[in-house]
Design an enzyme around this catalytic site. Structure first.
Site, PDB file in Angstrom:
ATOM      1  N   ASP A  53      58.192  86.531  22.330  1.00  0.00           N
ATOM      2  CA  ASP A  53      58.980  86.102  21.178  1.00  0.00           C
ATOM      3  C   ASP A  53      58.689  86.993  19.973  1.00  0.00           C
ATOM      4  O   ASP A  53      59.572  87.287  19.174  1.00  0.00           O
ATOM      5  CB  ASP A  53      58.660  84.643  20.844  1.00  0.00           C
ATOM      6  CG  ASP A  53      59.526  84.108  19.717  1.00  0.00           C
ATOM      7  OD1 ASP A  53      60.675  84.578  19.572  1.00  0.00           O
ATOM      8  OD2 ASP A  53      59.061  83.230  18.973  1.00  0.00           O
ATOM      9  N   ASP A  56      60.155  90.749  20.833  1.00  0.00           N
ATOM     10  CA  ASP A  56      61.586  90.983  20.624  1.00  0.00           C
ATOM     11  C   ASP A  56      61.915  91.119  19.145  1.00  0.00           C
ATOM     12  O   ASP A  56      62.833  91.852  18.765  1.00  0.00           O
ATOM     13  CB  ASP A  56      62.442  89.921  21.314  1.00  0.00           C
ATOM     14  CG  ASP A  56      62.290  88.531  20.718  1.00  0.00           C
ATOM     15  OD1 ASP A  56      61.618  88.386  19.691  1.00  0.00           O
ATOM     16  OD2 ASP A  56      62.829  87.583  21.308  1.00  0.00           O
ATOM     17  N   GLY A  57      61.152  90.436  18.290  1.00  0.00           N
ATOM     18  CA  GLY A  57      61.354  90.594  16.853  1.00  0.00           C
ATOM     19  C   GLY A  57      61.006  91.991  16.393  1.00  0.00           C
ATOM     20  O   GLY A  57      61.697  92.569  15.534  1.00  0.00           O
ATOM     21  N   ARG A  61      63.649  94.797  14.689  1.00  0.00           N
ATOM     22  CA  ARG A  61      63.445  95.548  13.436  1.00  0.00           C
ATOM     23  C   ARG A  61      63.374  97.043  13.698  1.00  0.00           C
ATOM     24  O   ARG A  61      63.889  97.844  12.910  1.00  0.00           O
ATOM     25  CB  ARG A  61      62.169  95.059  12.747  1.00  0.00           C
ATOM     26  CG  ARG A  61      62.251  93.615  12.249  1.00  0.00           C
ATOM     27  CD  ARG A  61      61.017  93.226  11.457  1.00  0.00           C
ATOM     28  NE  ARG A  61      59.821  93.182  12.302  1.00  0.00           N
ATOM     29  CZ  ARG A  61      59.428  92.118  12.986  1.00  0.00           C
ATOM     30  NH1 ARG A  61      60.156  91.011  12.958  1.00  0.00           N
ATOM     31  NH2 ARG A  61      58.329  92.147  13.710  1.00  0.00           N
ATOM     32  N   SER A  67      70.465  90.226  15.249  1.00  0.00           N
ATOM     33  CA  SER A  67      71.802  89.649  15.379  1.00  0.00           C
ATOM     34  C   SER A  67      71.722  88.133  15.261  1.00  0.00           C
ATOM     35  O   SER A  67      70.675  87.527  15.530  1.00  0.00           O
ATOM     36  CB  SER A  67      72.423  90.026  16.736  1.00  0.00           C
ATOM     37  OG  SER A  67      71.670  89.475  17.804  1.00  0.00           O
ATOM     38  N   ASP A  74      66.663  83.019  20.335  1.00  0.00           N
ATOM     39  CA  ASP A  74      65.219  82.867  20.130  1.00  0.00           C
ATOM     40  C   ASP A  74      64.845  81.425  19.833  1.00  0.00           C
ATOM     41  O   ASP A  74      63.928  80.864  20.436  1.00  0.00           O
ATOM     42  CB  ASP A  74      64.766  83.755  18.959  1.00  0.00           C
ATOM     43  CG  ASP A  74      64.081  85.010  19.459  1.00  0.00           C
ATOM     44  OD1 ASP A  74      64.080  85.245  20.681  1.00  0.00           O
ATOM     45  OD2 ASP A  74      63.551  85.767  18.622  1.00  0.00           O
ATOM     46  N   ASP A  78      62.707  78.890  22.157  1.00  0.00           N
ATOM     47  CA  ASP A  78      61.449  78.341  21.645  1.00  0.00           C
ATOM     48  C   ASP A  78      61.446  76.822  21.695  1.00  0.00           C
ATOM     49  O   ASP A  78      60.492  76.188  22.149  1.00  0.00           O
ATOM     50  CB  ASP A  78      61.218  78.797  20.197  1.00  0.00           C
ATOM     51  CG  ASP A  78      60.903  80.281  20.101  1.00  0.00           C
ATOM     52  OD1 ASP A  78      60.536  80.876  21.135  1.00  0.00           O
ATOM     53  OD2 ASP A  78      61.033  80.849  19.005  1.00  0.00           O
TER      54      ASP A  78
END
Length: 223
Positions: A53, A56-57, A61, A67, A74, A78
């Site tokens: 998680d 992917d952030g 960036r 998006s 996400d 979660d």
């Protein structure tokens, strides 16, 4: 703001962060499929999905691939993952209602926050610049603090699941067993309790402030 053309929209599904999101879903399916037969494997897979998680952030960036779809994917992943784990814990312990209440708080708080952000015209539910609550600002404004709270929650729930057995379903008795382990495990357990408590307090505050935003929107809509 101009809307993206229909030809460009499918490409969002293939953004690197979103592909990682799909991979997380597959990992979680496998994890919960083996949760009863192989607890250690479940813990490893579940936590690996949780770590992704954050990965992917970083990709979002790094490659400018943030998006709206990715943000929703996400959050849904979660929330569903945590909800399933809390549902499992509600079956392992008594009183199981404790975990069902935590599940309800988690979903309600984030749903209110998402919807209030939509009403306010914000692009992210993490945009809390206009709130007056210092804890909410700290939580969403300082990534290491938010990471500590989120990791604490998940590690605490995983630990409780690993220590649960058929002979002892009392939450307090299992906590006492954990506190009799090695000093390192005890330190981690207490740290996760602190982070968990802060996360629940933040959920309550978030739910209240988001509900206030929804209420304030009604008079504006009637004008």
């Amino acid at each position: 703001m101009a809307q993206p053309s229909a030809e460009k929209m499918p490409s969002v599904y293939l953004y690197i962060p979103n592909i990682i999101g799909y991979f997380r879903i597959i990992i979680n399916f496998i994890a919960f499929a083996v949760c009863y037969s192989n607890k250690p494997l479940f813990a490893i897979l579940y936590f690996f999905s949780f770590v992704l998680d954050g990965v992917d952030g970083w990709f979002a960036r790094k490659f400018n691939q943030a998006s709206t779809f990715g943000a929703v994917l996400d959050m849904v992943t979660d929330r569903v993952s945590t909800a399933c784990l809390l549902a499992l814990l509600s079956q392992c312990y008594r009183p199981g209602l404790v975990f069902l209440m935590l599940l309800g708080l988690d979903i309600t708080s984030h749903w209110f926050q998402m919807y209030s952000s939509f009403l306010s015209g914000k692009t992210s539910h993490k945009d809390v610049k206009h709130t007056s609550n210092w804890l909410l600002k700290l939580y969403y404004g300082y990534r290491p603090f938010m990471a500590f709270c989120c990791v604490s929650c998940e590690v605490l729930y995983i630990t409780l699941f690993l220590f649960a057995d058929e002979k002892s379903t009392s939450l307090l008795s299992v906590c006492r067993v954990v506190l009799k382990q090695s000093p390192l495990i005890v330190l981690v357990f207490i740290s996760t309790l602190v982070g968990w408590a802060v996360k629940q307090a933040t959920n309550v505050i978030q739910m209240k402030t988001a509900a206030d935003t929804c209420i304030e929107f009604d008079p504006k809509r009637s004008k």
